[in-house]
Design an enzyme around this catalytic site. Structure first.
Site, short mmCIF file in Angstrom:
data_model
loop_
_atom_site.label_atom_id
_atom_site.label_comp_id
_atom_site.label_asym_id
_atom_site.label_seq_id
_atom_site.Cartn_x
_atom_site.Cartn_y
_atom_site.Cartn_z
N CYS A 143 44.10 41.27 40.16
CA CYS A 143 45.07 40.57 41.03
C CYS A 143 45.66 41.48 42.10
O CYS A 143 46.27 41.01 43.05
CB CYS A 143 46.21 40.01 40.20
SG CYS A 143 45.65 38.89 38.94
N ASN A 175 47.69 30.84 39.36
CA ASN A 175 47.37 32.25 39.60
C ASN A 175 45.97 32.32 40.22
O ASN A 175 44.98 32.03 39.56
CB ASN A 175 47.43 33.01 38.27
CG ASN A 175 47.07 34.47 38.39
OD1 ASN A 175 46.59 34.93 39.43
ND2 ASN A 175 47.30 35.22 37.33
N HIS A 177 52.75 38.83 43.63
CA HIS A 177 51.59 38.16 43.03
C HIS A 177 52.09 36.97 42.22
O HIS A 177 53.06 37.06 41.48
CB HIS A 177 50.83 39.14 42.13
CG HIS A 177 49.76 38.48 41.33
ND1 HIS A 177 48.87 37.60 41.87
CD2 HIS A 177 49.47 38.55 40.00
CE1 HIS A 177 48.06 37.16 40.93
NE2 HIS A 177 48.41 37.71 39.78
#
Ligand code: ACO
Length: 321
Positions: free
Chosen positions: A107, A278, A248
């Site tokens: 990520c 996500n 994030h």
């Protein structure tokens, strides 16, 4: 910094997931903040979404594909192990001068890509760098595993990084870190040289994401705060000077905890995980592009982007618009 983003049209809501696994809209919303996610159809791949986001970013930057020196694609879901998805996008764009490669930092991948773009420019190795974060996580998600399948979504975000004459503008500082000792907490164990694809790996569902979300929760908060503090220190700035935090988008509780530790009020924190879930390396560039288009990022604003992910990796980038 020209930006662009793309996401598949198909939406999967929490209520749709209630029909797939033993979960509820309420559990997902309360524990994560996610309400829906965009899911790729059979024809949509990381390269097709990256291409769409890249075209928009180039248009926004007013730069022609032939002027791109490097294409960096951050992804854990490339079209295939090789050739690099960046090369597929290079060909489609007609970016005939560009070097192209993929990078895998989970990520945090887009932050790593920005850091590399910055280093390439500062070292005189290129002027126009296309940094892309893209994921098709739906294709590596185990749709029978409620611990993971409620979390992920698909999408792409792109940014054109260029040199600036003004010293205090553009990418002011970046910070990247990793700790491989906790890598087992989030992995895709099958398909590589350790567990080459076989009937056994497929039967064991090793081609899907495995995650211990509970044990990642605390490291996620601590490392994002460390990255934020470190990049601010590097730039001799303080958190009060931040106009917008783009974290994030993994979990609203993680985002709230990071914002609290940085003493940032909610209105200075960009959140869109209710809409996308996500999207790993794509989450920050999608959010940056959206925030810009919504007019939340104005000239001279200081934007702090901070991420955490598989590896483990973490990092931050400070952008003066
Ligand atoms: N629906 C209903 N119940 C569920 C679900 C679900 N989808 N998933 C888990 N549960 C249950 C568990 O089985 C457990 O039940 P039990 O108490 O009977 O054992 C209970 O809910 C609590 O489970 P926890 O794992 O403790 O739940 P938690 O509050 O920690 O939330 C979550 C889980 C959302 C995964 C959270 O831990 C998290 O966000 N972790 C961080 C994830 C992350 O940041 N990953 C890194 C980035 S991702 C990337 O790089 C691609």
């Amino acid at each position: 910094m020209g930006t662009g983003s793309a996401a598949p049209e198909k939406i999967l809501t929490n209520f749709d997931l209630e029909k797939l696994v033993d979960t509820s809209d309420e559990w997902i919303r309360v524990r994560t903040g996610i309400e829906r996610r965009h899911i790729a159809d059979d024809k949509t791949t990381s390269a097709t979404m990256a291409f769409e986001a890249a075209q928009k970013a180039l248009k926004d930057a007013g730069i022609k594909p032939k002027a791109i020196d490097h294409i960096l694609i951050a992804t854990v879901t490339p079209d295939m192990p090789f050739p690099a998805t960046a090369c597929i996008v290079q060909e489609r764009l007609g970016a005939t001068k560009a070097a192209a490669m993929d990078l895998n930092a989970g990520c945090s991948g887009f932050i790593y890509a920005l850091s590399l773009a910055d280093a390439l420019i500062r070292s005189g190795n290129g002027e126009n760098i296309l940094a892309i974060g893209v994921e098709t996580l739906s294709k590596i998600t185990d749709w029978t595993d409620r611990n993971t399948c409620v979390l992920f979504g698909d999408g792409a975000g792109a940014a054109v990084v260029t040199p600036t004459e003004e010293k205090e503008k553009g990418l002011i500082a970046t910070y990247t870190q990793s700790d491989g000792s906790m890598g087992r907490l989030l992995m895709l164990p099958g398909g590589g040289s350790r567990n080459p694809t076989s009937l056994h790996t497929v039967e064991q569902r090793m081609h899907f994401v495995k995650m211990n979300g509970h044990d990642l929760f605390r490291p996620a908060i601590l490392s994002m705060v460390e990255a934020a503090v470190s990049v601010l220190e590097k730039a001799h700035l303080s958190s009060e000077q931040i106009d917008l935090l783009i974290p994030h988008q993994a979990n609203l509780r993680i985002i709230d905890a990071v914002a609290k530790k940085l003493k940032l009020p909610r209105e200075k924190v960009y959140v869109n995980l209710d809409e996308y879930g996500n999207t790993s390396a794509a989450s920050i560039p999608i959010a940056l592009d959206e925030a810009k288009r919504k007019g939340l990022v104005k000239t001279d604003d200081l934007v702090l982007m901070v991420a955490f992910g598989a590896g483990l990796t973490w990092g931050a980038a400070l952008l003066r618009v």
